[in-house]
Write a protein that holds these residues in place. Structure first.
Motif, PDB file in Angstrom:
ATOM      1  N   UNK A 133     -16.375  13.858 -35.269  1.00 56.69           N
ATOM      2  CA  UNK A 133     -17.117  13.857 -33.951  1.00 56.69           C
ATOM      3  C   UNK A 133     -18.260  15.087 -34.287  1.00 56.69           C
ATOM      4  N   UNK A 134     -19.822  14.660 -33.959  1.00 59.80           N
ATOM      5  CA  UNK A 134     -20.647  15.447 -34.387  1.00 59.80           C
ATOM      6  C   UNK A 134     -20.587  16.814 -33.860  1.00 59.80           C
ATOM      7  N   UNK A 135     -20.705  17.722 -34.615  1.00 60.44           N
ATOM      8  CA  UNK A 135     -20.740  19.143 -34.726  1.00 60.44           C
ATOM      9  C   UNK A 135     -21.157  19.943 -33.236  1.00 60.44           C
ATOM     10  N   UNK A 136     -22.402  19.357 -32.918  1.00 60.83           N
ATOM     11  CA  UNK A 136     -23.026  19.593 -31.639  1.00 60.83           C
ATOM     12  C   UNK A 136     -22.136  19.127 -30.343  1.00 60.83           C
ATOM     13  N   UNK A 204     -10.489   8.579 -28.288  1.00 61.01           N
ATOM     14  CA  UNK A 204      -9.838   9.536 -29.009  1.00 61.01           C
ATOM     15  C   UNK A 204     -10.319  10.931 -28.983  1.00 61.01           C
ATOM     16  N   UNK A 205     -11.674  11.143 -28.801  1.00 63.23           N
ATOM     17  CA  UNK A 205     -12.349  12.233 -28.915  1.00 63.23           C
ATOM     18  C   UNK A 205     -12.404  13.041 -27.302  1.00 63.23           C
ATOM     19  N   UNK A 206     -12.573  12.168 -26.316  1.00 60.61           N
ATOM     20  CA  UNK A 206     -12.513  12.819 -24.889  1.00 60.61           C
ATOM     21  C   UNK A 206     -11.297  12.087 -24.060  1.00 60.61           C
ATOM     22  N   UNK A 207     -10.290  12.147 -24.330  1.00 60.66           N
ATOM     23  CA  UNK A 207      -9.187  11.102 -23.503  1.00 60.66           C
ATOM     24  C   UNK A 207      -9.184  11.402 -22.059  1.00 60.66           C
ATOM     25  N   UNK A 208      -9.607  12.643 -21.713  1.00 60.48           N
ATOM     26  CA  UNK A 208      -9.593  13.059 -20.353  1.00 60.48           C
ATOM     27  C   UNK A 208     -10.693  12.084 -19.395  1.00 60.48           C
TER      28      UNK A 208
END
Length: 217
Positions: A133-136, A204-208
């Motif tokens: 995932x992009x660091x920002x 997978x990065x922001x499941x919420x």
């Protein structure tokens, strides 16, 4: 259940596809000469003062973002996002060298709409892939979870800081930069939900921010 499994089989493709899509959008912002995204404002502004590529400049920003996120979460810093910044920056360097948009005669304001959509959708795919995932976005996700702010607000805060610094260094700021801050940052979250709801892609990065199975039918 079949749709969910089908989406998960495509999860490994989300990351590389997202990087290519995002980099193409960022290149179109640069080629439009109407101002680019905040990260590239900083990278191009830095290039005015030292000999450095866009990829290396973005890698430097990545180290700072990942370091802050690691300290905040009291965990070891992630390494995969470093490759993402270098990879995306290098693709942008390649596109700037080959200038495909110039060969097609595309120029100016006509590029802003596709640039905005490509950057937003590329960012959504990278986040959903859960790898690199992009660091920002890593820092923005940490801020979202710690402060309970909307993702667009935390991401916007980080990018305004980058844009301001880049502007002071001589980076290109214009209507394209405004399109990125308003368009891309606002579109990412709806695109995450759109991909999960209709394409059945795993987030997978922001499941919420993924609709529940009952809501996705």
């Amino acid at each position: 259940m079949t749709d969910v499994r089908h989406g998960r089989r495509h999860a490994p493709l989300l990351y590389p596809l997202g990087c290519l899509v995002f980099s193409t959008g960022a290149y179109l912002f640069i080629h439009s000469d109407l101002g680019t995204d905040p990260l590239d404002v900083f990278a191009l502004g830095l290039k005015e003062h030292i000999t450095i590529t866009v990829g290396l400049a973005q890698a430097g920003v990545a180290v700072v973002c990942l370091g802050l996120s690691a300290l905040w979460n009291r965990r070891r810093p992630l390494l995969a996002p470093l490759f993402t910044f270098f990879f995306c920056g290098s693709v942008i360097d390649l596109l700037m060298w080959t200038e495909p948009a110039g060969r097609l005669g595309a120029d100016g304001p006509v590029l802003l709409a596709p640039a905005t959509l490509l950057c937003a959708y590329g960012s959504a795919l990278i986040i959903m892939g859960g790898f690199g995932i992009r660091p920002i976005d890593v820092l923005a996700i940490t801020m979202t979870r710690k402060w309970r702010w909307p993702f667009w607000a935390t991401k916007g805060l980080v990018e305004v800081a980058l844009m301001t610094t880049g502007l002071l260094l001589g980076g290109p700021v214009g209507v394209g930069t405004v399109c990125f801050l308003v368009g891309v940052d606002v579109l990412i979250q709806p695109l995450l939900q759109l991909n999960a709801r209709y394409l059945r892609l795993p987030n997978l990065g922001l499941p919420e921010h993924t609709p529940r199975p009952a809501d996705a039918t």
